[in-house]
Design a protein around this motif. Structure first.
Motif, mmCIF file in Angstrom:
data_model
loop_
_atom_site.group_PDB
_atom_site.id
_atom_site.type_symbol
_atom_site.label_atom_id
_atom_site.label_comp_id
_atom_site.label_asym_id
_atom_site.label_seq_id
_atom_site.Cartn_x
_atom_site.Cartn_y
_atom_site.Cartn_z
ATOM 1 N N THR A 148 29.463 34.334 38.041
ATOM 2 C CA THR A 148 28.054 34.758 37.992
ATOM 3 C C THR A 148 27.227 34.505 39.269
ATOM 4 O O THR A 148 26.255 35.503 39.714
ATOM 5 C CB THR A 148 27.176 34.283 36.660
ATOM 6 O OG1 THR A 148 28.001 34.348 35.496
ATOM 7 C CG2 THR A 148 25.797 34.862 36.667
ATOM 8 N N PHE B 100 22.184 35.384 30.356
ATOM 9 C CA PHE B 100 22.489 36.486 29.731
ATOM 10 C C PHE B 100 21.836 36.308 28.149
ATOM 11 O O PHE B 100 22.386 35.259 27.399
ATOM 12 C CB PHE B 100 23.866 36.405 29.442
ATOM 13 C CG PHE B 100 24.879 36.857 30.716
ATOM 14 C CD1 PHE B 100 24.618 38.092 31.352
ATOM 15 C CD2 PHE B 100 25.464 35.922 31.456
ATOM 16 C CE1 PHE B 100 24.998 38.650 32.603
ATOM 17 C CE2 PHE B 100 25.924 36.176 32.786
ATOM 18 C CZ PHE B 100 25.793 37.465 33.380
ATOM 19 N N GLY C 158 33.227 28.313 32.972
ATOM 20 C CA GLY C 158 32.088 28.640 32.381
ATOM 21 C C GLY C 158 30.803 28.024 32.976
ATOM 22 O O GLY C 158 30.018 28.151 32.564
ATOM 23 N N SER C 159 31.033 27.450 34.066
ATOM 24 C CA SER C 159 30.131 26.772 34.729
ATOM 25 C C SER C 159 28.870 27.469 35.510
ATOM 26 O O SER C 159 27.909 27.455 36.306
ATOM 27 C CB SER C 159 30.584 25.776 35.641
ATOM 28 O OG SER C 159 31.267 26.249 36.661
ATOM 29 N N GLY C 160 29.428 28.872 35.644
ATOM 30 C CA GLY C 160 28.512 29.896 36.352
ATOM 31 C C GLY C 160 28.983 30.515 37.828
ATOM 32 O O GLY C 160 28.231 31.079 38.387
ATOM 33 N N LYS C 161 30.132 30.108 38.099
ATOM 34 C CA LYS C 161 30.719 30.318 39.649
ATOM 35 C C LYS C 161 30.657 31.934 39.792
ATOM 36 O O LYS C 161 30.339 32.389 40.941
ATOM 37 C CB LYS C 161 31.915 29.670 39.674
ATOM 38 C CG LYS C 161 32.014 28.218 39.237
ATOM 39 C CD LYS C 161 33.530 27.502 39.689
ATOM 40 C CE LYS C 161 34.519 28.176 38.765
ATOM 41 N NZ LYS C 161 34.517 27.912 37.198
HETATM 42 P P1 ADP Z 1 32.775 30.490 35.334
HETATM 43 O O1 ADP Z 1 32.991 31.632 36.784
HETATM 44 O O2 ADP Z 1 32.366 29.181 36.123
HETATM 45 O O3 ADP Z 1 34.048 30.590 34.800
HETATM 46 P P2 ADP Z 1 31.083 32.428 34.612
HETATM 47 O O4 ADP Z 1 30.054 32.772 35.521
HETATM 48 O O5 ADP Z 1 32.096 33.523 34.422
HETATM 49 O O6 ADP Z 1 31.591 31.083 34.698
HETATM 50 O O7 ADP Z 1 30.328 32.507 33.222
HETATM 51 C C1 ADP Z 1 29.238 31.493 32.889
HETATM 52 C C2 ADP Z 1 28.619 31.666 31.676
HETATM 53 O O8 ADP Z 1 27.979 32.964 31.480
HETATM 54 C C3 ADP Z 1 29.775 31.699 30.526
HETATM 55 O O9 ADP Z 1 29.089 31.041 29.318
HETATM 56 C C4 ADP Z 1 29.888 33.251 30.171
HETATM 57 O O10 ADP Z 1 30.222 33.547 28.912
HETATM 58 C C5 ADP Z 1 28.512 33.712 30.367
HETATM 59 N N1 ADP Z 1 28.634 35.299 30.694
HETATM 60 C C6 ADP Z 1 29.225 35.734 31.977
HETATM 61 N N2 ADP Z 1 28.944 36.842 32.180
HETATM 62 C C7 ADP Z 1 28.560 37.399 30.834
HETATM 63 C C8 ADP Z 1 27.757 38.663 30.454
HETATM 64 N N3 ADP Z 1 28.323 39.853 31.061
HETATM 65 N N4 ADP Z 1 27.403 38.643 29.328
HETATM 66 C C9 ADP Z 1 27.163 37.593 28.625
HETATM 67 N N5 ADP Z 1 27.595 36.102 29.009
HETATM 68 C C10 ADP Z 1 28.147 36.238 30.210
#
Ligand code: ADP
Length: 243
Positions: free
Chosen positions: A42, A11, A37-40
């Motif tokens: 996403t 991102f 915040g580990s990307g799960k």
């Molecule tokens: P988890 O599910 O492990 O908590 P996420 O996949 O939600 O992790 O997020 C991983 C990282 O990507 C975080 O740093 C989050 O802030 C960032 N992130 C997630 N979605 C977005 C987005 N739409 N725009 C910008 N950053 C994002």
């Protein structure tokens, strides 16, 4: 059934997934664990094209596609094999439980209404919500709403269901009823990929665990191995918090 190779996603300047690869066999129940915040999430969203990956491939039922090049038609074809359960249920507020389940069948799959109603009733029965089929989401508890969302997922007869922290918005009491439904689905052989913080679910229901940190898979293996003999220091530290 499903093989993912080298998914990448950023991102802006933030790299969120670095070459994540995983394979899913039919009937697998895979818990995706890891710190916030580990990307799960996403990862899960990229698998269902709710986010567009920057690179990597997906092989689903022997068809291989490059994720960043997938056409709308390809995405629609792959989505037909999958269902997604969101943290906040994502039900239509102005539709009853039954209508929430039939919507995707009638609009998405062009199914006649009678047939859609029949399938929706069966799906609601499966999650113990048949007696609430005429209720609106606002008349249901969070756990009941999530069970309706699971019924909606089952109704489309997917090959795999993705669950994104399905119980994290729920009180412990309501979490139990949702996890019970998920456990039953798992026992019936449904293939499931579950982002969760529920260690007990990961330990007792899932057959495999993937542990992520900072956009990479740090460790993966059978649930038994993972919980009884974690290999990586980071995994051991993570598990210690829950003991
Ligand atoms: P988890 O599910 O492990 O908590 P996420 O996949 O939600 O992790 O997020 C991983 C990282 O990507 C975080 O740093 C989050 O802030 C960032 N992130 C997630 N979605 C977005 C987005 N739409 N725009 C910008 N950053 C994002």
């Amino acid at each position: 059934m499903l093989e993912i190779k080298n998914i990448k996603k950023s991102f802006g300047q933030t790299d969120v997934l670095h070459d994540v690869s995983l394979s899913v066999n039919k009937g697998d129940v895979i818990a995706i664990l890891g710190p916030s915040g580990s990307g799960k999430t996403t990862l899960l969203r990229c698998l269902n094209f709710l986010e567009k990956a920057d690179g990597g491939t997906m092989t689903f039922d022997k068809e291989t596609i490059e994720l960043h090049k997938a056409s709308k038609r390809t995405i629609a074809r792959i989505r037909k094999k999958t269902a997604f359960v969101f943290q906040n249920y994502n039900l239509f507020a102005n539709k009853t439980a039954l209508q929430n389940v039939t919507e995707g069948l009638i609009v998405g799959r062009k199914m006649p209404k009678d047939e859609a109603n029949k399938i929706a009733h069966e799906a609601l029965k499966k999650v113990g919500m048949e007696d609430r089929s005429d209720y609106y989401p606002s008349q249901l508890s969070g756990g009941q709403q999530q069970r309706v969302a699971i019924a909606r997922a089952i109704a489309v007869n997917p090959e795999i269901i993705y669950f994104d922290e399905p119980t994290s918005a729920l009180d412990p009491e309501l979490t139990v009823e949702v996890l019970a439904v998920m456990k039953r689905l798992a026992q019936e052989g449904m293939t499931m990929l579950v982002v969760t913080h529920e260690m007990n679910f990961a330990r007792t229901v899932s057959n495999r665990v993937i542990f992520m940190e900072k956009g990479v898979i740090v460790e993966q293996g059978s649930s038994k191995e993972f919980f009884e003999h974690p290999k990586e220091m980071r995994t051991k530290e993570f598990l210690r918090i829950f003991q």
